[in-house]
Each structure stands twice: as C-alpha cells, then as structure tokens.
Design an enzyme around this catalytic site. Structure first.
Site, PDB file in Angstrom:
ATOM      1  N   TYR A 130      95.475 109.886  61.437  1.00  0.00           N
ATOM      2  CA  TYR A 130      94.189 108.812  61.289  1.00  0.00           C
ATOM      3  C   TYR A 130      94.292 107.939  60.312  1.00  0.00           C
ATOM      4  O   TYR A 130      94.609 108.009  59.237  1.00  0.00           O
ATOM      5  CB  TYR A 130      92.725 109.765  61.187  1.00  0.00           C
ATOM      6  N   GLU A 171      91.854 104.902  59.797  1.00  0.00           N
ATOM      7  CA  GLU A 171      90.969 103.805  59.776  1.00  0.00           C
ATOM      8  C   GLU A 171      90.800 102.675  58.572  1.00  0.00           C
ATOM      9  O   GLU A 171      91.286 103.122  57.454  1.00  0.00           O
ATOM     10  CB  GLU A 171      89.341 104.319  59.732  1.00  0.00           C
ATOM     11  N   ASP A 208      93.822  83.250  75.689  1.00  0.00           N
ATOM     12  CA  ASP A 208      94.095  84.713  76.096  1.00  0.00           C
ATOM     13  C   ASP A 208      95.374  84.545  76.881  1.00  0.00           C
ATOM     14  O   ASP A 208      95.516  84.231  78.032  1.00  0.00           O
ATOM     15  CB  ASP A 208      92.963  85.205  77.042  1.00  0.00           C
ATOM     16  N   THR A 217      97.305  90.988  75.451  1.00  0.00           N
ATOM     17  CA  THR A 217      97.759  92.332  75.596  1.00  0.00           C
ATOM     18  C   THR A 217      99.295  92.480  75.370  1.00  0.00           C
ATOM     19  O   THR A 217      99.885  91.603  74.950  1.00  0.00           O
ATOM     20  CB  THR A 217      97.731  92.635  77.021  1.00  0.00           C
ATOM     21  N   LYS A 275     102.309  93.390  78.952  1.00  0.00           N
ATOM     22  CA  LYS A 275     102.505  92.610  80.411  1.00  0.00           C
ATOM     23  C   LYS A 275     104.113  91.968  80.201  1.00  0.00           C
ATOM     24  O   LYS A 275     105.020  92.754  80.127  1.00  0.00           O
ATOM     25  CB  LYS A 275     101.498  91.618  80.592  1.00  0.00           C
ATOM     26  N   ARG A 325     100.844  99.723  76.008  1.00  0.00           N
ATOM     27  CA  ARG A 325      99.596  99.160  76.435  1.00  0.00           C
ATOM     28  C   ARG A 325      98.816  99.211  75.055  1.00  0.00           C
ATOM     29  O   ARG A 325      98.700 100.142  74.380  1.00  0.00           O
ATOM     30  CB  ARG A 325      98.773 100.494  77.406  1.00  0.00           C
TER      31      ARG A 325
HETATM   32  C1  LIG Z   1      95.184  92.209  81.391  1.00  0.00           C
HETATM   33  C2  LIG Z   1      94.128  91.238  80.688  1.00  0.00           C
HETATM   34  C3  LIG Z   1      93.145  91.402  80.016  1.00  0.00           C
HETATM   35  C4  LIG Z   1      92.667  92.682  79.700  1.00  0.00           C
HETATM   36  O1  LIG Z   1      93.694  93.713  79.071  1.00  0.00           O
HETATM   37  P1  LIG Z   1      93.289  95.405  79.525  1.00  0.00           P
HETATM   38  O2  LIG Z   1      94.426  95.825  78.505  1.00  0.00           O
HETATM   39  O3  LIG Z   1      93.465  95.742  80.832  1.00  0.00           O
HETATM   40  O4  LIG Z   1      92.056  95.752  78.749  1.00  0.00           O
HETATM   41  C5  LIG Z   1      92.359  90.356  79.244  1.00  0.00           C
HETATM   42  N1  LIG Z   1      92.488  88.953  79.640  1.00  0.00           N
HETATM   43  C6  LIG Z   1      93.498  88.525  80.491  1.00  0.00           C
HETATM   44  C7  LIG Z   1      93.782  87.505  80.624  1.00  0.00           C
HETATM   45  C8  LIG Z   1      94.459  89.894  81.074  1.00  0.00           C
HETATM   46  O5  LIG Z   1      95.429  89.396  82.035  1.00  0.00           O
END
Ligand SMILES: *Cc1c(COP(=O)(O)O)cnc(C)c1O
Length: 426
Positions: free
Chosen positions: A60, A62, A206, A232, A235, A241
């Site tokens: 932990y 925080e 994003d 994220t 991807k 993740r």
């Molecule tokens: C995948 C994605 C998210 C969310 O990610 P999670 O890990 O599934 O919560 C947010 N914004 C975009 C553009 C994404 O492609």
C-alpha cells in the site's frame, strides 16, 4: 520471463485452483489460436507480464513518492519515480502521473481537476468515434456535466473544425476533449488547441489508442498543444492495463490532487512497475519499427478491403484502426462480428458516423492491427486476412455454411507459426 518460470506459476495456480487455472489456459489457447483484431487490444511482453504478477501487488502506498501515508516505501518510491521519469522522457512532458487505475478514471480526474458539476464540457460524440468519458449521456461525465458533442463530416468522415469552433465559441466549455476510440485518422492537435484557446477551454488530448504510435513518432504528439494528455497504457503502447496523465508543471498539482486523494486510494504498484517496463521497451528501435509496422499493416489491410468493395469510414486509415461500414453488404455489424469470431477473427461491432441502426446493433465493425503486429505479421499477410474477412461476411450474407470452420482452421494454422509474446504455446 523464462518458460520454466511461467510453467512454475502455472503449476502453482493449477494446484491451488484447478478451475481458474483451466480458464487461464483456455484464454491462452484462444489468444494463441485466433487473429485478435480489436484495435484496443495487444499482447504485452513476458517482462511486462512478470512485473504485473510481482509482489508489488502486496504493498500500500497512498500518496506520491516522498509524500506517502504509509511506511515501507523504500522500493515503491523508486519504482514510481522510474515510471514517471520514463513517461516524461518518452513523451517529452514536464510532469507525469502514472497512478490512474485505467483510462476512464484518468479522464474523470480531468473533470474533478478542472470543472464543477453542471459545467459544460465538449467531446466527440460516441457514435462519431468519441469515448464515453468525453461527456456522453450514459457516463457519469454526461450526467454530472453538460456534454456538447462534435462529430465528423458525412462526406469526409473527418472532424469538421468549423463545426468544432462554432460549437466551442457558443458553448464556452470548461474542457475540450480530442481523440477517441474509433478514429482512423490523424488527430490535428494544433487545430484543437487553437480553438480551445479562443474559447477559453482547457484542452485534454486523449491518446489512449495511439499512445504507442505517438511514442514512436508515427503519429504527431499532442505535447505542446494540449494542456493535459490522457492515455491508457495497454493499447498500442503495449503495457499493462493502466493509465497516465501528462502535463506541464503548471497543471501538475491539480492533476495529482484529482487522482489522489480526489478519486483514488492506493496506487496499483505492480501496474506502475509494469508501466515502467513497457515505457523502457517503447524507447527501443525495435518498438519504433513495431509502431511503423502497425500502421503499414493497417494501411495495407484498408487497401485490400477497399479493393474487395468494402466501405471504410473516411476512406481509409492513418493509424492502427479501420472502421468498416457494412451497410452496403446487407449484413449488420454485430452478426458480422459474431461470424468472424466463430471463424477465429476477433473484432468488435461498432457504430459508424450517422449510423441509422441502434448502438447495440450498429452498421459497422472496428478492426485494428496492434496485436497481430506484435506477433510479427507483416503487410504481406494482409491480403489473406482481407480475403478471410470477405469470405466469412459473404458466406453469412448468402447463408452458406462451412466457411467459418474452414477459415478458423486456416487462421489457426497461420497463427501457430507466429507465437504471441508472453503466451505459452500449449
Ligand atoms: C480505451 C479508452 C479509454 C478508457 O480506458 P479504460 O481503461 O477502458 O477505462 C478512454 N478514452 C479512450 C479514447 C479510449 O480509447
């Protein structure tokens, strides 16, 4: 991770919980035998997998390095500093927060940091390719905030910046989100930045889908244009993740406070460690070659599908992602996706811009090349993949049986020659 070490882990899991171990093995088999073309998915390296499965999950912590609410951070602080420093170096950002549990909480932190409930925010509409967390109705971000949405032009399938500008100047949103989940084309961060500035909005880029492409320099970077970059890590970046927020020193405090204590408790240190590993991998020439191959594969696949008469949203792709509008084939997206799944080609059904069909049974399918490129497939394989997709969809339309089983066997045979990183071959 050495194969023997993987075996040991399997043996431990099998002994303790045969039922769950059996499911993990079944998933390994699926990931080995199928052509995984969901554009948000990938295969992490064995090293990333090892960090994810490490004892760091037991701790932990925080707070942030040097400012924790728990003792015993002798190791965790350097781990998080490593991840932060590597993120800053790779993306050339002044500040990095690597604690968001995933992309959705990372985006929620933007609302907490820079808006108040009821404020107006602007993002791409979900059916146009945007993400739920960019202010769409069914998301907390669209119920607690007033979402104003932009789209793409019907004729080009691309963002209409005249529309974005006039919407932004009329609505005066606190935050503008750019980027999305079903955007096959390059995001023009500079154009969004100039509109955000004119409208007095904070710009959040994003880059969840394209982070690996940005890191490798095959997609322009939002750094220098966006106030905050959200992404994220699992991807195209090929990490565990998780998620990161990158920004200048001016927004560092607001971003950090929104993530913790604003939204989260203890960071997932095993994930932080795996993010650090993935960021190190992403600095290599091998990774840059990977990202170039992802884009080359998608471009070739788009060309092959077009040659077979398929309509692609925006007419093609600049990235890892292809959105196919199946309206002219007479086959719906969901039934096409299910048929492809039976044939060993895993995709998702997806709305296309101006989709006349309902969101849970839309007109399109979304394809991506990140995972198959991680296994070493190259543009020379794309005609075969396009032919398989076409055979399955045509057979479905014509009500012919037997094709899915045939394609599944052919896919399995090809993939057997391209073992996936981190996935033991049974
Ligand atoms: C995948 C994605 C998210 C969310 O990610 P999670 O890990 O599934 O919560 C947010 N914004 C975009 C553009 C994404 O492609």
């Amino acid at each position: 991770m050495a194969a023997s070490e993987l075996m040991d882990r399997h043996l431990e899991l099998s002994a303790a919980d045969p039922e769950l171990a059996g499911l993990v093995r079944a998933e390994e088999r699926l990931q080995h035998e199928t052509l995984r073309m969901i554009p948000s998915e990938n295969y992490v390296s064995a090293a990333v997998l090892a960090a994810t499965g490490s004892v760091l999950t037991n701790k932990y912590s925080e707070g942030y390095p040097g400012r924790r609410y728990y003792e015993g951070q002798q190791v965790i602080d350097p781990v998080e500093n490593l991840a932060r420093d590597r993120a800053k170096a790779l993306f050339r950002a002044e500040h990095a927060n690597v604690q968001p549990y995933s992309g959705s909480p990372a985006n929620l932190a933007m609302y907490l940091a820079f808006a108040r409930p009821g404020d107006t925010v602007m993002g791409m509409a979900l059916p146009m390719g945007g993400h739920l967390t960019h202010g769409w109705d069914v998301s907390a971000t669209g119920t607690w905030f007033r979402g104003v949405r932009y789209g793409v032009r019907r004729d080009t399938g691309r963002v209409d910046f005249d529309e974005v500008r006039s919407l932004a100047l009329a609505a005066r949103p606190k935050i503008i989100f750019c980027g999305g989940t079903a955007v096959p084309r390059t995001v023009d961060f500079a154009a969004f930045a100039s509109i955000a500035q004119e409208a007095g909005a904070l710009l959040v880029a994003d880059i969840s889908h394209i982070a690996g492409l940005v890191a490798a320099g095959v997609h322009p970077s939002p750094i220098g244009h966006a106030d905050v970059v959200s992404t994220t890590t699992h991807k195209t970046l090929r990490g565990p993740r998780g998620a990161m927020l990158l920004c200048g020193a001016d927004h560092a405090k607001a971003v950090d406070q929104a993530v913790f204590p604003g939204l989260q408790g203890g960071p997932h240190n095993h994930t932080t460690a795996a993010i650090a590993v993935a960021l190190r991998e992403a600095t290599t020439e091998e990774f840059r070659a990977y990202a170039r191959a992802v884009v080359a594969n998608a471009a070739r696949l788009a060309k092959e599908l077009t040659a077979r008469g398929y309509d692609l949203v925006s007419g093609g792709t600049d990235t890892h992602l292809i959105l196919v509008d199946l309206a002219s084939t007479g086959v719906a997206g969901k039934s096409a996706a299910k048929a492809l799944d039976r044939a060993g080609i895993v995709v998702n059904h997806n709305a296309v811009p101006y989709d006349p069909r309902k969101p849970f049974d839309p007109s399109g399918i979304r394809l991506g090349t990140p995972a198959l490129t991680s296994r070493g497939l190259d543009p020379g394989h794309m005609p075969q993949i396009a032919a398989w997709i076409d055979r399955v969809i045509t057979a479905l339309r014509d009500g012919r049986s037997g094709v899915e089983e045939q394609v599944r066997a052919e896919v399995r045979e090809l993939m057997a020659a391209y073992p996936a990183p981190g996935v033991p071959v049974a």
